[in-house]
Motif scaffolding. Structure first.
Motif, PDB file in Angstrom:
ATOM      1  N   LEU A 260      -7.435  -3.844  -4.757  1.00 21.90           N
ATOM      2  CA  LEU A 260      -7.103  -4.851  -3.748  1.00 21.90           C
ATOM      3  C   LEU A 260      -5.601  -5.116  -3.726  1.00 21.90           C
ATOM      4  O   LEU A 260      -5.024  -5.398  -2.668  1.00 21.90           O
ATOM      5  CB  LEU A 260      -7.865  -6.143  -4.039  1.00 21.90           C
ATOM      6  N   TYR A 261      -4.953  -5.012  -4.860  1.00 22.48           N
ATOM      7  CA  TYR A 261      -3.510  -5.269  -4.940  1.00 22.48           C
ATOM      8  C   TYR A 261      -2.730  -4.307  -4.040  1.00 22.48           C
ATOM      9  O   TYR A 261      -1.852  -4.733  -3.274  1.00 22.48           O
ATOM     10  CB  TYR A 261      -3.034  -5.135  -6.383  1.00 22.48           C
TER      11      TYR A 261
ATOM     12  N   THR B 102      -3.205  -5.146  -0.415  1.00 22.46           N
ATOM     13  CA  THR B 102      -2.493  -6.378  -0.069  1.00 22.46           C
ATOM     14  C   THR B 102      -1.000  -6.128   0.091  1.00 22.46           C
ATOM     15  O   THR B 102      -0.356  -6.694   0.985  1.00 22.46           O
ATOM     16  CB  THR B 102      -2.731  -7.450  -1.146  1.00 22.46           C
TER      17      THR B 102
ATOM     18  N   LEU C 283      -0.418  -4.593   3.503  1.00 26.42           N
ATOM     19  CA  LEU C 283      -0.567  -5.613   4.548  1.00 26.42           C
ATOM     20  C   LEU C 283       0.647  -6.530   4.594  1.00 26.42           C
ATOM     21  O   LEU C 283       1.103  -6.934   5.671  1.00 26.42           O
ATOM     22  CB  LEU C 283      -1.834  -6.428   4.304  1.00 26.42           C
ATOM     23  N   GLN C 284       1.163  -6.871   3.413  1.00 30.97           N
ATOM     24  CA  GLN C 284       2.357  -7.712   3.353  1.00 30.97           C
ATOM     25  C   GLN C 284       3.544  -7.018   4.014  1.00 30.97           C
ATOM     26  O   GLN C 284       4.319  -7.632   4.747  1.00 30.97           O
ATOM     27  CB  GLN C 284       2.695  -8.036   1.902  1.00 30.97           C
TER      28      GLN C 284
ATOM     29  N   GLU D 152       3.179  -7.158   7.741  1.00 36.29           N
ATOM     30  CA  GLU D 152       3.477  -8.491   8.252  1.00 36.29           C
ATOM     31  C   GLU D 152       4.982  -8.707   8.366  1.00 36.29           C
ATOM     32  O   GLU D 152       5.466  -9.290   9.339  1.00 36.29           O
ATOM     33  CB  GLU D 152       2.849  -9.550   7.338  1.00 36.29           C
TER      34      GLU D 152
END
Length: 213
Positions: free
Chosen positions: A180-181, A184, A187-188, A191
């Motif tokens: 998951l890290y 994430t 995704l960061q 963004e």
């Protein structure tokens, strides 16, 4: 501020438009101006005196009419000048944090009528726009160019970091080691790229024809 209404307002006033050309003429002539874009019953309620012009809008006509005191009323699509030398009397119940008479009136009119109101300061040589609760001071082309260039450099760096994170994620996926890290982190990065792009979009809209390259 990156909402569609704000960007539409910026596009109306961007370099290359007839309205911005008229404002440039006013600034070059070392004059001030109070301009209301749009005429309806709410605007008519606060209008007093002045002259009904009802002629085609041109930057040159706007400049000449700004030699008189009072506000200029344009239609909503900025194709005609409705009135000039108008005294506006907005309700005092609408608050304002401005100090000058022209800007205090502009802010109150914008809040009361929800119309785009433009105040050109004769002394400071700055252009401030109001609509509803929104207030924005137009920046010079040179200032915007500097910020846009810095934004492009930042966007390039963010994109490089994003590509690196995507490559790392692909390798981990092939080895079935994704956590998951790692997802994430990607995704960061996306963004960050999205946010700087949205900021760049505001710069490009405000720069108008000066921002095409």
């Amino acid at each position: 501020m990156n909402n569609p209404e704000f960007l539409e307002i910026l596009s109306l006033l961007a370099p290359g438009t007839k309205l911005r050309e008229g404002i440039y003429n006013v600034l070059d002539g070392e004059m001030g101006a109070l301009i209301v874009v749009g005429l309806d019953s709410e605007v008519q309620k606060i209008m007093d005196g002045g002259f009904e012009i009802n002629c085609e809008y041109t930057p040159e006509k706007l400049f000449e009419l700004c030699k008189m005191d009072g506000a200029i009323i344009l239609d909503s699509d900025i194709t005609r000048i409705h009135s000039a030398n108008v005294h506006l009397q907005p309700s005092m119940r609408f608050s304002t944090n401005e100090s000058g008479t022209r800007h205090r009136t502009a802010q109150r009119v914008a809040k009361q009528t929800d119309k785009l109101v433009i105040a050109v300061s004769e002394r400071k040589k700055v252009v401030t726009i109001y609509k509803g609760e929104m207030k924005h001071r137009l920046r010079s082309t040179s200032d915007l160019m500097g910020e846009a260039s810095q934004g492009l450099n930042t966007l390039e760096r963010y994109r490089f970091v994003l590509d690196k994170a995507l490559g790392n994620l692909t390798i981990l996926e092939l080895d079935d080691l994704v956590t998951l890290y790692e997802v994430t982190v990607v995704l960061q990065r996306f963004e960050k790229v999205t946010r700087i792009f949205q900021e760049m979009n505001t710069y490009m809209t405000e720069l108008g024809v000066d921002g095409r390259l």
